[in-house]
Design a protein around this motif. Structure first.
Motif, PDB file in Angstrom:
ATOM      1  N   UNK A 171      10.769  -7.398  50.112  1.00 28.75           N
ATOM      2  CA  UNK A 171       9.993  -6.196  50.394  1.00 28.75           C
ATOM      3  C   UNK A 171       9.547  -6.105  51.843  1.00 28.75           C
ATOM      4  N   UNK A 172      10.432  -6.554  52.759  1.00 28.67           N
ATOM      5  CA  UNK A 172      10.106  -6.539  54.186  1.00 28.67           C
ATOM      6  C   UNK A 172      11.035  -5.579  54.930  1.00 28.67           C
ATOM      7  N   UNK A 173      10.657  -5.203  56.148  1.00 26.81           N
ATOM      8  CA  UNK A 173      11.454  -4.225  56.905  1.00 26.81           C
ATOM      9  C   UNK A 173      12.638  -4.870  57.617  1.00 26.81           C
ATOM     10  N   UNK A 174      12.404  -6.037  58.201  1.00 23.53           N
ATOM     11  CA  UNK A 174      13.453  -6.734  58.943  1.00 23.53           C
ATOM     12  C   UNK A 174      13.777  -8.065  58.262  1.00 23.53           C
ATOM     13  N   UNK A 175      15.051  -8.474  58.253  1.00 31.19           N
ATOM     14  CA  UNK A 175      15.427  -9.741  57.593  1.00 31.19           C
ATOM     15  C   UNK A 175      15.146 -10.957  58.475  1.00 31.19           C
ATOM     16  N   UNK A 176      13.905 -11.019  58.965  1.00 31.80           N
ATOM     17  CA  UNK A 176      13.493 -12.071  59.898  1.00 31.80           C
ATOM     18  C   UNK A 176      12.282 -12.804  59.326  1.00 31.80           C
ATOM     19  N   UNK A 177      12.425 -14.106  59.147  1.00 30.45           N
ATOM     20  CA  UNK A 177      11.365 -14.937  58.592  1.00 30.45           C
ATOM     21  C   UNK A 177      10.891 -15.902  59.671  1.00 30.45           C
ATOM     22  N   UNK A 178       9.583 -16.035  59.792  1.00 26.11           N
ATOM     23  CA  UNK A 178       9.006 -16.976  60.763  1.00 26.11           C
ATOM     24  C   UNK A 178       8.891 -18.342  60.088  1.00 26.11           C
ATOM     25  N   UNK A 179       9.362 -19.375  60.755  1.00 27.61           N
ATOM     26  CA  UNK A 179       9.352 -20.710  60.164  1.00 27.61           C
ATOM     27  C   UNK A 179       7.944 -21.205  59.842  1.00 27.61           C
ATOM     28  N   UNK A 180       7.820 -21.995  58.778  1.00 27.76           N
ATOM     29  CA  UNK A 180       6.526 -22.527  58.351  1.00 27.76           C
ATOM     30  C   UNK A 180       6.188 -23.823  59.057  1.00 27.76           C
ATOM     31  N   UNK A 181       6.018 -23.766  60.360  1.00 27.48           N
ATOM     32  CA  UNK A 181       5.863 -24.954  61.194  1.00 27.48           C
ATOM     33  C   UNK A 181       4.490 -25.608  61.038  1.00 27.48           C
ATOM     34  N   UNK A 182       4.486 -26.911  60.772  1.00 31.12           N
ATOM     35  CA  UNK A 182       3.241 -27.661  60.621  1.00 31.12           C
ATOM     36  C   UNK A 182       2.385 -27.541  61.877  1.00 31.12           C
ATOM     37  N   UNK A 183       1.080 -27.343  61.701  1.00 31.38           N
ATOM     38  CA  UNK A 183       0.096 -27.224  62.768  1.00 31.38           C
ATOM     39  C   UNK A 183       0.251 -25.967  63.619  1.00 31.38           C
ATOM     40  N   UNK A 210       4.115 -10.650  59.566  1.00 29.46           N
ATOM     41  CA  UNK A 210       4.221  -9.780  58.396  1.00 29.46           C
ATOM     42  C   UNK A 210       3.886  -8.338  58.747  1.00 29.46           C
ATOM     43  N   UNK A 211       2.851  -8.133  59.545  1.00 34.71           N
ATOM     44  CA  UNK A 211       2.474  -6.770  59.947  1.00 34.71           C
ATOM     45  C   UNK A 211       3.545  -6.108  60.799  1.00 34.71           C
ATOM     46  N   UNK A 212       4.363  -6.928  61.466  1.00 36.22           N
ATOM     47  CA  UNK A 212       5.435  -6.398  62.320  1.00 36.22           C
ATOM     48  C   UNK A 212       6.717  -6.135  61.530  1.00 36.22           C
ATOM     49  N   UNK A 213       6.707  -6.427  60.240  1.00 36.52           N
ATOM     50  CA  UNK A 213       7.867  -6.118  59.412  1.00 36.52           C
ATOM     51  C   UNK A 213       8.730  -7.293  59.025  1.00 36.52           C
ATOM     52  N   UNK A 214       8.384  -8.495  59.530  1.00 37.32           N
ATOM     53  CA  UNK A 214       9.100  -9.697  59.109  1.00 37.32           C
ATOM     54  C   UNK A 214       8.364 -10.361  57.963  1.00 37.32           C
TER      55      UNK A 214
END
Length: 312
Positions: free
Chosen positions: A10-22, A33-37
């Motif tokens: 349910x996102x605008x762009x097929x871009x996911x930000x990595x879940x980087x520790x710290x 998320x607000x930017x569509x990723x």
């Protein structure tokens, strides 16, 4: 850029930000998320209460889909897995382990489950276990890595499973996204470029090291221990590789990196801390907001993919 991943999440762009520790906390994740990723909170080794607090703060800043990355080696993994259900987190990604024992509980709660994998065998296993998609992460990525490069891992996994594949490792611009789509991916996950965005809360020294990085500036430590990690070269990596080459024990090597990521991210110690970053660091030359970055990436990729039938 509609793909199976944008529809699934349910996102605008097929871009996911990595879940980087710290690094990946609610300020960064909500901006993505607000930017569509899809913004991700990195749970890492954090206790369940910290993760719950992050999720609640995230919901105050965005009404868009978001996720949490759970490091399955964490001693808090069982408790954090339950927090996902209690807090109705839309998406969970997992790393450093096998999430099978949690998948049923998450799916029952309507959570989309996306494990990070580094092999075809693991991708097929995750598909059988009920995963909604997989992140195929190549060895170009920062932090904990596998052995196979993105260029050869993504097409092999895309050929082996029916669920959508998200490419990760070495992607920092629209060219990388277009290439990933050509290899069979339906989305991408990026970490290093998001570290230097305006909303990312890491120490300025960390951002500066990435912005000044050259193509040859990453090193992989820990191959002898079975836990290879990619970071930017500094005093710590030099000493580690020196000791590793001399056959130092796991305990001796661990002492060098204990608390190293926090040291770099929070304290700005980029000499003896662990400055985790992918090989794409050499391509990251400017900082901007998450929105500006995502829109730039999408525009570049769309231009390159014009005339293809890669996405709708």
């Amino acid at each position: 850029m509609k793909t199976e991943i944008t529809k699934l999440l349910g996102i605008r762009y097929p871009i996911i930000q990595g879940g980087m520790a710290w690094v990946a906390e609610y300020h960064l994740a909500s901006a993505v998320s607000n930017a569509g990723g899809l913004g991700l909170i990195g749970a890492a080794n954090a206790p369940a209460d910290w993760v719950r607090d992050q999720v609640r703060k995230m919901k105050e800043l965005t009404d868009k889909p978001f996720g949490v990355n759970i490091m399955l080696m964490s001693p808090s993994a069982d408790e954090v897995a339950k927090v996902m259900v209690e807090e109705k987190v839309p998406v969970v990604t997992t790393g450093a382990g096998n999430p099978e024992k949690y998948i049923g509980m998450w799916k029952e709660a309507g959570i989309k489950v996306i494990p990070v994998v580094a092999s075809v065998a693991m991708a097929k296993r995750m598909e059988r276990a009920g995963a909604d998609a997989v992140v195929a992460e190549g060895s170009e990525a920062g932090g904990h890595i596998g052995e196979t490069t993105t260029m050869v891992l993504v097409p092999q996994i895309a050929d082996a499973v029916q669920i959508p594949v998200i490419a990760a490792g070495g992607i920092a611009d629209g060219r990388g996204i277009a290439a990933a789509f050509m290899l069979g991916a339906k989305g991408v996950q990026m970490g290093t470029h998001f570290v230097v965005t305006d909303e990312c809360q890491v120490h300025e020294n960390y951002k500066e090291r990435i912005l000044r990085a050259k193509d040859i500036d990453t090193r992989v430590t820990g191959r002898s221990t079975g836990h290879p990690v990619r970071a930017l070269r500094n005093e710590m990596t030099r000493r580690y590789l020196e000791l590793e080459g001399k056959g130092a024990s796991f305990e001796e090597l661990e002492l060098l990196t204990l608390g190293g990521l926090r040291k770099a991210v929070v304290e700005g110690d980029v000499k003896t801390g662990s400055v985790m970053a992918g090989q794409s660091a050499g391509m990251v030359k400017e900082s901007m907001s998450c929105r500006a970055l995502i829109e730039k990436l999408a525009a570049e990729a769309e231009e390159l993919l014009k005339g293809t039938k890669i996405y709708e």
